[in-house]
Design a protein around this motif. Structure first.
Motif, PDB file in Angstrom:
ATOM      1  N   MET A   6       0.845  -1.182   0.000  1.00 22.46           N
ATOM      2  CA  MET A   6       0.000   0.000   0.000  1.00 22.46           C
ATOM      3  C   MET A   6       0.887   1.241   0.000  1.00 22.46           C
ATOM      4  O   MET A   6       1.705   1.435   0.894  1.00 22.46           O
ATOM      5  N   TYR A   7       0.708   2.090  -1.020  1.00 25.57           N
ATOM      6  CA  TYR A   7       1.485   3.315  -1.126  1.00 25.57           C
ATOM      7  C   TYR A   7       0.681   4.545  -0.688  1.00 25.57           C
ATOM      8  O   TYR A   7       1.219   5.648  -0.621  1.00 25.57           O
ATOM      9  N   GLY A   8      -0.583   4.347  -0.400  1.00 25.28           N
ATOM     10  CA  GLY A   8      -1.478   5.419  -0.007  1.00 25.28           C
ATOM     11  C   GLY A   8      -2.906   4.944  -0.183  1.00 25.28           C
ATOM     12  O   GLY A   8      -3.147   3.801  -0.578  1.00 25.28           O
ATOM     13  N   PRO A   9      -3.882   5.788   0.125  1.00 25.67           N
ATOM     14  CA  PRO A   9      -5.279   5.378   0.024  1.00 25.67           C
ATOM     15  C   PRO A   9      -5.637   4.827  -1.357  1.00 25.67           C
ATOM     16  O   PRO A   9      -5.444   5.503  -2.372  1.00 25.67           O
ATOM     17  N   SER A  10      -6.089   3.582  -1.388  1.00 25.81           N
ATOM     18  CA  SER A  10      -6.512   2.888  -2.619  1.00 25.81           C
ATOM     19  C   SER A  10      -5.393   2.740  -3.646  1.00 25.81           C
ATOM     20  O   SER A  10      -5.659   2.459  -4.811  1.00 25.81           O
ATOM     21  N   ASP A  11      -4.157   2.891  -3.228  1.00 28.10           N
ATOM     22  CA  ASP A  11      -3.000   2.704  -4.112  1.00 28.10           C
ATOM     23  C   ASP A  11      -2.255   1.452  -3.666  1.00 28.10           C
ATOM     24  O   ASP A  11      -1.317   1.510  -2.874  1.00 28.10           O
ATOM     25  N   ILE A  12      -2.701   0.298  -4.149  1.00 27.26           N
ATOM     26  CA  ILE A  12      -2.137  -0.994  -3.749  1.00 27.26           C
ATOM     27  C   ILE A  12      -1.489  -1.629  -4.963  1.00 27.26           C
ATOM     28  O   ILE A  12      -2.131  -1.810  -6.003  1.00 27.26           O
ATOM     29  N   ARG A  13      -0.208  -1.953  -4.850  1.00 27.14           N
ATOM     30  CA  ARG A  13       0.555  -2.507  -5.974  1.00 27.14           C
ATOM     31  C   ARG A  13       1.219  -3.815  -5.549  1.00 27.14           C
ATOM     32  O   ARG A  13       1.855  -3.875  -4.484  1.00 27.14           O
ATOM     33  N   VAL A  14       1.055  -4.843  -6.362  1.00 27.31           N
ATOM     34  CA  VAL A  14       1.715  -6.114  -6.090  1.00 27.31           C
ATOM     35  C   VAL A  14       3.104  -6.069  -6.714  1.00 27.31           C
ATOM     36  O   VAL A  14       3.250  -5.967  -7.940  1.00 27.31           O
ATOM     37  N   GLU A  15       4.119  -6.097  -5.854  1.00 26.41           N
ATOM     38  CA  GLU A  15       5.504  -5.902  -6.290  1.00 26.41           C
ATOM     39  C   GLU A  15       6.425  -6.925  -5.620  1.00 26.41           C
ATOM     40  O   GLU A  15       6.032  -7.623  -4.676  1.00 26.41           O
ATOM     41  N   THR A  45      -7.993   1.660   1.899  1.00 27.02           N
ATOM     42  CA  THR A  45      -8.645   2.711   1.120  1.00 27.02           C
ATOM     43  C   THR A  45      -8.681   4.048   1.851  1.00 27.02           C
ATOM     44  O   THR A  45      -9.281   5.005   1.362  1.00 27.02           O
ATOM     45  N   SER A  46      -8.036   4.114   3.009  1.00 25.21           N
ATOM     46  CA  SER A  46      -7.946   5.376   3.757  1.00 25.21           C
ATOM     47  C   SER A  46      -6.481   5.670   4.064  1.00 25.21           C
ATOM     48  O   SER A  46      -5.610   4.842   3.797  1.00 25.21           O
ATOM     49  N   ASP A  47      -6.218   6.826   4.624  1.00 24.66           N
ATOM     50  CA  ASP A  47      -4.833   7.187   4.954  1.00 24.66           C
ATOM     51  C   ASP A  47      -4.483   6.590   6.315  1.00 24.66           C
ATOM     52  O   ASP A  47      -4.319   7.291   7.308  1.00 24.66           O
ATOM     53  N   SER A  48      -4.369   5.275   6.342  1.00 25.34           N
ATOM     54  CA  SER A  48      -4.266   4.542   7.602  1.00 25.34           C
ATOM     55  C   SER A  48      -2.859   4.478   8.178  1.00 25.34           C
ATOM     56  O   SER A  48      -2.687   4.179   9.359  1.00 25.34           O
ATOM     57  N   MET A  49      -1.851   4.714   7.358  1.00 14.73           N
ATOM     58  CA  MET A  49      -0.470   4.565   7.801  1.00 14.73           C
ATOM     59  C   MET A  49       0.354   5.783   7.366  1.00 14.73           C
ATOM     60  O   MET A  49       1.371   5.647   6.673  1.00 14.73           O
ATOM     61  N   PRO A  50      -0.074   6.997   7.757  1.00 18.38           N
ATOM     62  CA  PRO A  50       0.648   8.192   7.304  1.00 18.38           C
ATOM     63  C   PRO A  50       2.108   8.162   7.753  1.00 18.38           C
ATOM     64  O   PRO A  50       2.405   7.894   8.916  1.00 18.38           O
ATOM     65  N   GLY A  51       3.006   8.384   6.797  1.00 14.85           N
ATOM     66  CA  GLY A  51       4.431   8.350   7.098  1.00 14.85           C
ATOM     67  C   GLY A  51       5.010   6.954   7.130  1.00 14.85           C
ATOM     68  O   GLY A  51       6.223   6.798   7.311  1.00 14.85           O
ATOM     69  N   GLY A  52       4.158   5.926   6.930  1.00 14.01           N
ATOM     70  CA  GLY A  52       4.647   4.554   7.025  1.00 14.01           C
ATOM     71  C   GLY A  52       4.474   3.744   5.758  1.00 14.01           C
ATOM     72  O   GLY A  52       4.443   2.510   5.809  1.00 14.01           O
TER      73      GLY A  52
END
Length: 356
Positions: A6-15, A45-52
């Motif tokens: 997860m790179y941010g809200p609703s930004d999920i990338r399989v890497e 889908t939310s800003d659940s881990m700001p800075g992380g």
């Protein structure tokens, strides 16, 4: 290894990321199957881990042990299939000693360590020494075992409020948790179970669980429908199993005198429910906020999830490769899926994907 970052809200990338190392006092498992939980979706889908960010979530984990640390003293062997409950309880604080380990003051913080939306997952020495790891028999179903975690909270809720023979029970919300509540209430002997949902697609999917009345709250007044069905009396227990403060307040008007109202679903931070305190006062209502499960309830729900009595296959509507996690989120949010289970390590675990 592959992981859903997860790179941010609703930004999920399989890497590709580095495969974690097995700790000296812990285990490394190949994740065989992992459930996609509503709380995972809320976090993703939310800003659940700001800075992380980037971060890997996922906590309904079942896997096979592929490495074992030299200092592990417990009885685990390579090839064992295990289910990992996400919170490890200390067993020593006041909450644990009073039988409420769901409120453990020193419980493991699973949201900040690497989760199970990945090919491999670390089970720490602390988890092994506490109460969060359970072995499956070789022939038991890894996919079904992923239901043990979400079921644990439902099991604990109905255990704590004593849903029992002859009860009339209302469930507000037809997501996976609401469907678990219907199934379990029936198993516990409830005479009448009513399900309420505003999404018609989700409501239709939920009809497989055999509630006695299904109410579309976007088409009719759910309070009136419940009262009509109960001849004006109301229900013994009303469980609001969704993230809505409106339904929490509506539940008060569906309960009979001296009935129990459960606020089960968490709501968005900052939202508050408007409560008719006179209704609570003059009807003698019991309001119970439910969260989690204690150690014994966790264990009992694990065995129930794997039992023929529970019929896990009725809940698992989609088995998808981890690479399709975004599709799994979409299916769940639209109500097209009841429960999505993801399969990491797609080549190794292709036998499970054949069932999709």
């Amino acid at each position: 290894m592959k992981a859903a970052l997860m790179y941010g809200p609703s930004d999920i990338r399989v890497e590709d990321i580095d495969k974690p190392e097995c700790p000296e006092d812990g285990l490394l498992i190949n994740v065989r199957a992992i459930g996609l939980c509503g709380s995972d979706i809320r976090n993703l889908t939310s800003d659940s881990m700001p800075g992380g960010y980037p971060h890997v979530y996922g906590h309904e984990v079942v896997g096979v042990i592929v490495e074992k640390g030299d200092k592990v003293t417990q009885d685990y062997e390579l090839g064992d299939k295990i289910y990992v409950y996400p919170v490890d309880h200390c067993g020593k604080c006041e909450a644990c000693r009073s039988g409420h380990s769901e409120m453990c003051e020193n419980g493991g913080d699973y949201t900040h360590r690497q989760g199970g939306f990945a090919d491999y997952y670390v089970v720490t020495g602390t988890q092994l020494s506490r109460d969060s790891v359970f072995k499956l028999d070789p022939k038991q179903d890894e996919v079904a075992a992923t239901l043990a975690e979400p079921l644990s909270s439902v099991y604990a809720c109905q255990d704590n409020i004593d849903v029992s023979f002859g009860n009339t029970v209302v469930i507000i919300g037809a997501g996976p948790i609401g469907c678990f509540h219907v199934q379990l209430a029936k198993l516990r002997g409830a005479e009448k179970v009513i399900m309420i949902e505003l999404n018609e697609t989700r409501l239709e999917m939920a009809k497989r669980f055999g509630a006695d009345l299904y109410i579309n709250s976007s088409a009719e007044d759910p309070v009136k429908a419940v009262l009509d069905f109960t001849n004006g009396k109301g229900a013994d227990k009303v469980i609001s199993a969704n993230p809505s403060t409106e339904s929490q307040n509506q539940a008060l008007y569906m309960a009979k005198r001296n009935g129990t109202v459960v606020w089960f679903g968490g709501v968005p931070k900052g939202k508050t429910a408007e409560v008719d305190s006179n209704r609570v006062h003059y009807y003698g209502l019991w309001i119970y906020g439910h969260y989690g499960a204690n150690s014994i309830q966790v264990e009992k729900s694990f065995h129930l999830a794997l039992s023929d009595q529970f019929e896990a296959s009725k809940f698992i509507t989609h088995i998808l490769p981890l690479s399709q996690i975004n599709e799994g989120i979409r299916l769940t949010k639209t109500g097209e899926a009841i429960k999505v289970v993801l399969i990491p390590n797609e080549e190794i675990n292709k036998d499970l994907l054949k069932r999709s």
